[in-house]
Design an enzyme around this catalytic site. Sequence first.
Site, PDB file in Angstrom:
ATOM      1  N   GLY A  13       1.639   5.836   7.557  1.00  0.00           N
ATOM      2  CA  GLY A  13       0.607   6.643   7.354  1.00  0.00           C
ATOM      3  C   GLY A  13       0.524   7.959   6.235  1.00  0.00           C
ATOM      4  O   GLY A  13      -0.313   8.679   6.151  1.00  0.00           O
TER       5      GLY A  13
ATOM      6  N   ASP B 278       2.014  -1.380  -4.743  1.00  0.00           N
ATOM      7  CA  ASP B 278       3.243  -1.089  -3.721  1.00  0.00           C
ATOM      8  C   ASP B 278       4.292  -2.234  -3.618  1.00  0.00           C
ATOM      9  O   ASP B 278       5.514  -1.850  -3.444  1.00  0.00           O
ATOM     10  CB  ASP B 278       2.509  -1.148  -2.198  1.00  0.00           C
ATOM     11  CG  ASP B 278       1.468   0.082  -2.214  1.00  0.00           C
ATOM     12  OD1 ASP B 278       1.385   0.778  -3.345  1.00  0.00           O
ATOM     13  OD2 ASP B 278       0.493  -0.001  -1.297  1.00  0.00           O
TER      14      ASP B 278
END
Length: 350
Positions: free
Chosen positions: A102, A152
């Site tokens: 997160g 990513d």
Amino acid sequence: MTADAPGRVNLIGEHTDYNEGFVLPLAIPQRTRVELTPRDDRRVRAWTQARPADPPVAWKLGAEAPTGGWADYVQGVTVALARERHQLGGFDLRVASDVPVGAGLSSSAALCVALLRALRAAYALPLGDVDLARVGQMAENDFVGAPVGILDFMASSLAGERAALFLDTRSLAWRAVPLPDGLDIAVVDSGITHAHATGDYRVRRAECAQAAQLLGLRALRDATLDALDVLPPTLRRRARHVVTEDARVLEAVRAIEAGDLPWLGRLFSASHASMRDDFAVSLPPIDRLVEVAEEQPDVFGARLTGGGFGGSIVLACRAGTAEAVAAATAAAWAAETGGAPRVHVPWSGP
Ligand code: GLA
């Protein structure tokens, strides 16, 4: 069979990947590790060290079904591999990770790439490192349902900790850009997670696609600033971010290769302003965190990194100062806002 893969911090080039533009991520030292034991049947059982008391998440290959939890990334990977016609057997999987979740540091890509590395080794899958990134992205797009770009996964599969990955997300051509001796990179996680982050990301992505369509282009990668005047105001601002951000990535590579760190810092600051004002993916407390970072001596520049709506900032600072400036930034911001930041110092110059 064990394998691992790192999280990433994107130095610059935000929301450019799904516009077929440029990005410049760096691997962070925090990694996800997996231990995979092949089974004789087609069952999968998966445990994570993060929830030691939980029973394993279990399913049968070919009968994957999303549960909304962490193991959806594992299921997404086995579904994507099956779709690509790779032969797998069942396995037991144990996951351990120190990539913060997160924080905008790609814990999910680290899990997918670590798992794919283990599966590639266990089943001798004919997959190169770029293929691993593509399959990881497919897992997250198609199974988990998050419309993310390839940044990513390419970063987790290919980036180093001391050399950034300069990637053209259209061709997937890349090269390593070693960071100069005078530079440290630090990451401060704001601790803020935005409940609507995925929805807002999807909206930005749709806005970019709409802008490209109105301009008659395949992707905003091909747009020029002059051409944007025909767009309605909001779409013009979104497109302007993408066009100027792509240019900043190219400049950042030149600044790094020239060892011109004040120049790199100015690009970080301009990137943040563009994410705040044109792309609207920042939040006021994050803007303040960037300001506090830039008030520290030895900081060349700072910016929000990753998808936005919370998460981390990345700082470029003088070699040897990363730890101190990150701690000072976090302390000053926490005192002012009552926030609970966490410091990650992914890279220190030699
Ligand atoms: C998230 C996504 C990436 C990229 C960034 C913004 O991290 O996963 O694909 O779009 O946001 O640059």
